[in-house]
Write an enzyme that holds these catalytic residues in place. Structure first.
Site: not given
Length: 427
Positions: A50, A109, A116, A189, A191-192
């Site tokens: 993302c 990040s 992650q 639904a 991991k995030m």
């Protein structure tokens, strides 16, 4: 050959540009096949999250290879080159190596030290191998980067209490409302979404609805939080759930917005406000919702202010991590430089082996056929052992030579002294 990375991230490009260049896993094989078809790209793989899209490549011509990657990105995102270039960064060899190490360690990040990304780097490596994009050099580079990321997480405290995009999103909302009194809806639904539930519960949320296409995945998520009473809804009931909710988080893999001004109109009738928090890239919520009076909408780029307050306390930890990364960078560079010796070592070993075989054949012919048949295996093992022992130490020293000019001088001397014909493979 050279290692290059061309890409963009939350540091260089807004979400509306990043989403155009996002490459979903289902499209990765096609993308790698396309990239490998360019004449100057030898190996290639892609990190797409993302917050970043980065193409790592081994190129036979640096300038032409970078142009080919840039052209691919322009075509993929349907963005004119003149527009795209202002958002891109290009890093070469040691800078590219250092960048990947920093990415794997979480130092690049949005949330400094988030965990992650290391799993995403592992996935990039595996998929690059699966789709034949990763060869000898990128394989070694990604393995070294994964080792670096693991070391940073085990040998420093940078991962301790590190927030994720999901927790930053929850914190953004928590600063504005009392979550214990709000009806929260999560669309997705994965991991995030799982992390969203974890952090929402920690902040006191009690009324949480999960909306997802797959009921099985929703149930798998709910099973991880047996202490919570999660409501599970099929995707067909999404707008009913939104209309009943106060806060909606979106975290799906959709490549086009699933919520926009038109389809949300019925959800906001006779109500004061609806908060939308979109942590997906590409975005799940269209930009036109900002025109709706009752809607307050946020996306991943709106999390920067929340994250900034967390950064200062983590910078000292980052400095510890950077020292470890330099060790891994040096280890990769030493391996890379040692590749220069491979053609010369192979040529020398081949020449010495030819001499051994010729002299062995002469000796066996003098000893007679009866002796030769009985003892040939022993004599052959003897001569091989002598050759290996003579060559072993010089080869070890040559590979270990860290001074570039000294190594090159050794290689030139070997070529001259043994009259070697060497085909160069790396440069």
């Amino acid at each position: 050959m050279n290692i290059a990375v061309v890409g963009l991230s939350h540091k260089t490009a807004p979400v509306e540009i990043r989403e155009k260049l996002s490459i979903q896993e289902a499209k990765l094989e096609e993308a790698l096949t396309h990239l490998r078809s360019y004449p100057h790209i030898e190996e290639v793989t892609v990190i797409s999250t993302c917050n970043r899209l980065e193409i790592y490549a081994v190129v036979t011509d640096t300038e032409k290879g970078v142009v080919e990657i840039t052209q691919f990105l322009s075509e993929t995102g349907n963005i004119p080159l003149a527009t795209l270039r202002r958002y891109l960064f290009t890093l070469l060899h040691e800078d590219a190596v250092r960048h990947l190490m920093r990415v794997a360690a979480g130092l690049e990040s949005l949330v400094l030290g988030e965990g992650q990304i290391l799993a995403q780097v592992r996935t990039t490596h595996k998929l690059g191998q699966k789709y034949k994009g990763v060869g000898r050099l990128l394989d070694r580079l990604f393995k070294q980067a994964i080792t670096a990321g693991r070391r940073v997480r085990t040998e420093t405290d940078i991962g301790t209490g590190a927030v994720s995009i999901s927790s930053a999103a929850v914190e953004l909302v928590h600063r504005q409302v009392d979550l214990s009194s709000q009806k929260t809806v999560i669309i997705g639904a994965g991991k995030m979404a799982c992390l969203l539930v974890k952090h929402l519960l920690a902040k006191g949320a009690t009324d949480i609805t999960i909306v997802n296409r797959s009921q099985r995945r929703s149930q798998d998520l709910a099973n991880q939080f047996p202490q919570a009473q999660l409501t599970l809804c099929p995707l067909t009931d999404m707008f009913t759930a939104i209309a009943a909710g106060d806060i909606v988080f979106t975290s799906t893999g959709a490549t086009e917005p699933i919520l926009d001004c038109q389809n949300l109109t019925g959800c906001v009738v006779n109500r004061k406000s609806l908060m939308l928090v979109d942590i997906s890239v590409p975005r799940n919520v269209a930009a036109d919702v900002h025109a709706m009076e009752q809607v307050r909408a946020f996306n991943v780029d709106d999390l920067k202010e929340v994250v900034a307050q967390n950064q200062a306390s983590r910078r000292q930890m980052a400095r510890q991590a950077e020292a470890l990364l330099e060790e891994e960078i040096a280890a990769f560079d030493l391996w890379w430089r040692s590749l220069e010796t491979v053609p010369t070592i192979s040529s020398l070993r081949s020449k010495v082996e030819d001499i051994r075989e010729q002299e062995l054949e002469k000796a066996l012919s003098r000893l007679g056929s009866e002796f030769a048949e009985k003892h040939q295996e022993v004599i052959e093992a003897l001569t091989r052992g002598i050759v290996n022992k003579i060559l072993h130490e010089p080869m070890v020293q040559l590979r270990a030579q860290q001074d570039i000019e000294a190594r090159k001088q050794c290689l030139r001397s070997l070529k001259m002294l043994f009259d070697l014909e060497v085909e160069e493979q790396f440069g």
